[in-house]
Design an enzyme around this catalytic site. Structure first.
Site, mmCIF file in Angstrom:
data_model
loop_
_atom_site.group_PDB
_atom_site.id
_atom_site.type_symbol
_atom_site.label_atom_id
_atom_site.label_comp_id
_atom_site.label_asym_id
_atom_site.label_seq_id
_atom_site.Cartn_x
_atom_site.Cartn_y
_atom_site.Cartn_z
ATOM 1 N N HIS A 83 0.829 -1.213 0.000
ATOM 2 C CA HIS A 83 0.000 0.000 0.000
ATOM 3 C C HIS A 83 0.855 1.250 0.000
ATOM 4 C CE1 HIS A 83 1.099 -0.599 4.195
ATOM 5 N NE2 HIS A 83 0.793 0.669 4.436
ATOM 6 N N ASP B 18 0.344 4.815 2.133
ATOM 7 C CA ASP B 18 -0.460 5.124 3.323
ATOM 8 C C ASP B 18 -1.689 5.981 3.010
ATOM 9 O OD1 ASP B 18 1.099 3.686 5.123
ATOM 10 O OD2 ASP B 18 2.532 5.330 5.280
ATOM 11 N N HIS C 241 4.718 0.105 0.233
ATOM 12 C CA HIS C 241 5.428 -0.719 1.201
ATOM 13 C C HIS C 241 4.530 -1.807 1.759
ATOM 14 C CE1 HIS C 241 3.507 2.432 3.552
ATOM 15 N NE2 HIS C 241 3.574 1.648 4.604
ATOM 16 N N ARG D 278 4.584 6.059 14.369
ATOM 17 C CA ARG D 278 4.675 6.643 13.022
ATOM 18 C C ARG D 278 4.138 8.062 13.038
ATOM 19 N NH1 ARG D 278 1.023 4.248 8.411
ATOM 20 N NH2 ARG D 278 -0.175 6.169 8.632
HETATM 21 O O1 LIG Z 1 5.289 -1.832 10.491
HETATM 22 C C1 LIG Z 1 5.806 -1.502 9.440
HETATM 23 O O2 LIG Z 1 6.940 -1.832 9.113
HETATM 24 C C2 LIG Z 1 5.042 -0.652 8.478
HETATM 25 C C3 LIG Z 1 3.607 -0.558 8.831
HETATM 26 C C4 LIG Z 1 2.870 0.157 7.763
HETATM 27 O O3 LIG Z 1 2.551 -0.387 6.757
HETATM 28 C C5 LIG Z 1 2.636 1.576 7.905
HETATM 29 O O4 LIG Z 1 3.034 2.194 8.892
HETATM 30 O O5 LIG Z 1 2.050 2.131 6.958
#
Ligand SMILES: O=C(O)CCC(=O)C(=O)O
Length: 274
Positions: free
Chosen positions: A102, A104, A250, A265
Site C-alpha cells: 500500500h 499510506d 510498502h 509513526r
Molecule cells: O510496520 C511496518 O513496518 C510498516 C507498517 C505500515 O505499513 C505503515 O506504517 O504504513
C-alpha cells in the site's frame, strides 16, 4: 547529488539509502534539512539507525516537511499526540498494520506525502522487515501500450473495507475516506511519473467494466511487487524509516508471531494527486 552534512549509503541500485551523521532528536539546520530532503527525493526511502526521539522530537522532525496528518480511523493512543500512529504487534494480535502492499491512506482526497516510522522494539529472533518498492520504476518498466492505456485513467481508493471494524471501536455511522486518483501520478517535486494504485485501497478503475478493471489492477499489483524494484529493510531497535508515499509502496512482513514489535509513526500531509 553531493552531500556536505550527511553521509548517504545506497541500500540497493533502485531504492533506499541509509543516512549517517544526523541526530533526529535535535532540530535540523537548514542545510542538513535540505540534504535529508534531497536524499529522500533521490532514494525514495531513507533509513536512520540508533536514533532516540521522544514523540515531540519525532513530530518536530516531521513538521519540517509539512503539516502532520491525523489518521482517519485509528483511535489516538498516546495521550496528547493524536498525530502519532502506534505500530504494535504481540501475542494478542490478530493482524498488523500494513501487511499488504500500500501507499499510506491513499483513500484520502489528499493522501500523505510521507511517513516516518520509528521502531523501539523489534522481534528478538529477527523478522518484521519492511519491503519498499519504487513506483517510478514500476511505471517506467511497463510496456508502452500499457503505459498509454493507464496514463489517462483514474481509480477509486476506498477506506471502507480497510478500516470498518478494524480498530475495536464503535464506528457506527462513521464514514471513511473514498477518493478518485489518477493511476499514474506526477510527483510534485521531481516531476517524475509513478504508478499510484495499490492492493489495499484501490478497488476499481473508473469507466471500465468490473472484470476489465480487476484484470488490469491485478496485473499492476503483481508488477509493483517485482523484487528488483524493492528494498527490504531489517529493523534494529531505534531505527527510523522515512518513505515518500507519492512514489513508494510498502508492505510490513508479519513472520514473527507471537513476538513483539513496537513503534510510532508520524505521517506528513500531502496534496491532491495529478
Ligand atoms: O510496520 C511496518 O513496518 C510498516 C507498517 C505500515 O505499513 C505503515 O506504517 O504504513
Amino acid at each position: 547529488m553531493s552531500y556536505q552534512t550527511i553521509e548517504v549509503h545506497k541500500s540497493t541500485p533502485n531504492i533506499g539509502a541509509e543516512i549517517l551523521g544526523v541526530d533526529l532528536s535535535q532540530p535540523l539546520g537548514n542545510q542538513q534539512f535540505q540534504e535529508v530532503h534531497d536524499a529522500l527525493m533521490d532514494y525514495l526511502v531513507i533509513f536512520f539507525r540508533n536514533q532516540r526521539v521522544t514523540p515531540e522530537q519525532h513530530k518536530a522532525f516531521g513538521r519540517r516537511f509539512g503539516g502532520l496528518h491525523v489518521h482517519p480511523a485509528a483511535p489516538s493512543v498516546l495521550p496528547g499526540h493524536p498525530e502519532i500512529f502506534v505500530i504494535k504487534a504481540d501475542e494478542k494480535s490478530v493482524r498488523v498494520a500494513g501487511e499488504d502492499w500500500h501507499s499510506d491512506v491513499s483513500c484520502d482526497p489528499e493522501p500523505p506525502m510521507g511517513s516516518i516510522l520509528y521502531l523501539t522494539a523489534v522481534p528478538p529472533d529477527g523478522g518484521g522487515d519492511t519491503m519498499f518498492a519504487n513506483m517510478y520504476l514500476a511505471y517506467e518498466t511497463l510496456s508502452e501500450p500499457i503505459r498509454k492505456l493507464i496514463d489517462g485513467l483514474s481509480a477509486i481508493h476506498d477506506g471502507e473495507h480497510v478500516y470498518r471494524g478494524r480498530y475495536g471501536v464503535d464506528d457506527t455511522g462513521k464514514t471513511f475516506p473514498r477518493s478518485e486518483h489518477p493511476i499514474v501520478r506526477t510527483h510534485p517535486m521531481t516531476g517524475k511519473k509513478g504508478l499510484f494504485v495499490n492492493r489495499t485501497f484501490t478497488t476499481r478503475i473508473v469507466g471500465l467494466r468490473k472484470h476489465e478493471s480487476d484484470a488490469i489492477l491485478e496485473m499492476l499489483y503483481w508488477h509493483v511487487e517485482t523484487p528488483e524494484f524493492c528494498v527490504r529493510f531489517k529493523w534494529q531497535p531505534n531505527s527510523i524509516a522515512f518513505w515518500d508515499n507519492r512514489c513508494v509502496q510498502h508492505q510490513a512482513l508479519w513472520d514473527y508471531y507471537p513476538n513483539k514489535r513496537y513503534g510510532h509513526r508520524v505521517t506528513i500531509c500531502g496534496d491532491k494527486p495529478y
